[in-house]
Design a protein around this motif. Structure first.
Motif: not given
Length: 302
Positions: A104-116
């Motif tokens: 979900s994170i990559y689909a919505i925010l793209g692969k630059n997103a980082v799970l903190t």
């Protein structure tokens, strides 16, 4: 969908980084990252150097987002917060094909997103995701300095009479031991500091269970779960702590039906929910609260 393996045949000698750049239309920096993460291999070994020459059959490990998408709970230009369902991984395990929040994170925010940060697979609730590495570093500073405050809700066995703080250090067991996924209480002077405060909210006499608000002062793996089990108030639905080893093994081997899960562990799911997040960010202060979806049969009768 998680990670998948895909094979390619290279007919002429080609440097590894050029193969990745041309095949997947990525930057040289991204190609180097894939190589560093050992996602490219031949039949004999992982490719570790970007200039290493490839020829013949190679295998690449790719992340493929699932089609089922969890929508954001709260969003800003800098970070997004998701409400993770119970029994969903925060991040894929290794390079296996498993659905996780990263889909979900990559689909919505793209692969630059980082799970903190992460939540246990069995735990539901709020997950904070930075939109890029720069924001992730800022949020990491807040975590490091304990400026991000988390609040959980949990239904636990028995009657919790009063507020209390549990201070018991934790350590990881030796990996070769049985049930090594479980954390252990460490002896004095060993392990890592772990502090959890609990506040009773409601007691359900019918089910002999208490709804508690939980505030972890540290962020160790399984900290809340093992602390509550250790003081005799295991979380309902917990398949790892405060129950017979044989039942935990059945769970880890995926040999339990939904009916048996509830029978052995006291609820259909782990009754632990990441309910609140509070933190400063730049010139603002954020306080988010996310409702729970606990089993109705556990809630006190009206």
């Amino acid at each position: 969908m998680g990670f998948l393996q895909q094979k390619f045949f290279i007919s002429s000698p080609t440097p590894a980084f050029l193969f990745l750049i041309k095949t997947f239309n990525i930057s040289q920096k991204e190609a180097q990252r894939w190589i560093d993460k050992k996602r490219l291999r031949t039949a004999n070994h992982h490719i570790c150097k970007k200039g290493e020459t490839l020829m013949g059959e190679v295998e690449i490990t790719l992340f493929k987002p699932a089609t089922t998408i969890e929508q954001p709970f709260f969003r800003t230009p800098f970070f997004t917060i998701f409400n993770k369902p119970a029994n969903l991984l925060s991040h894929p395990k290794g390079c296996f094909e498993s659905i996780s929040m990263l889909d979900s994170i990559y689909a919505i925010l793209g692969k630059n997103a980082v799970l903190t940060h992460r939540l246990d697979k069995e735990t539901s609730g709020l997950l904070l995701v930075a939109h890029n590495a720069v924001i992730a570093k800022e949020i990491g500073y807040l975590f490091m300095n304990r400026l991000i405050h988390k609040t959980y809700l949990a239904w636990v066995e028995g009657y919790v009479k009063s507020t209390q703080t549990i201070s018991l250090p934790l350590r990881k067991p030796k990996k070769e031991k049985d049930l090594s996924i479980r954390m252990q209480i460490a002896q004095k002077g060993e392990g890592k500091e772990a502090i959890t405060s609990i506040y009773p909210l409601t007691y359900n006499q019918q089910t002999n269970s208490t709804l508690v608000r939980v505030i972890p002062k540290t962020g160790r793996t399984h900290q809340i779960r093992i602390h509550l089990a250790t003081i005799g108030h295991r979380i309902l639905g917990d398949p790892l702590y405060g129950i017979p080893d044989a039942h935990s093994r059945l769970y880890l081997e995926s040999n339990l039906s939904c009916t048996d899960y509830e029978k052995y562990f006291g609820a259909k799911r782990l009754m632990l929910h990441a309910y609140g997040l509070e933190f400063p960010f730049r010139d603002s202060y954020f306080h988010l609260i996310c409702p729970t979806n606990f089993d109705k049969k556990i809630l006190p009768s009206k």
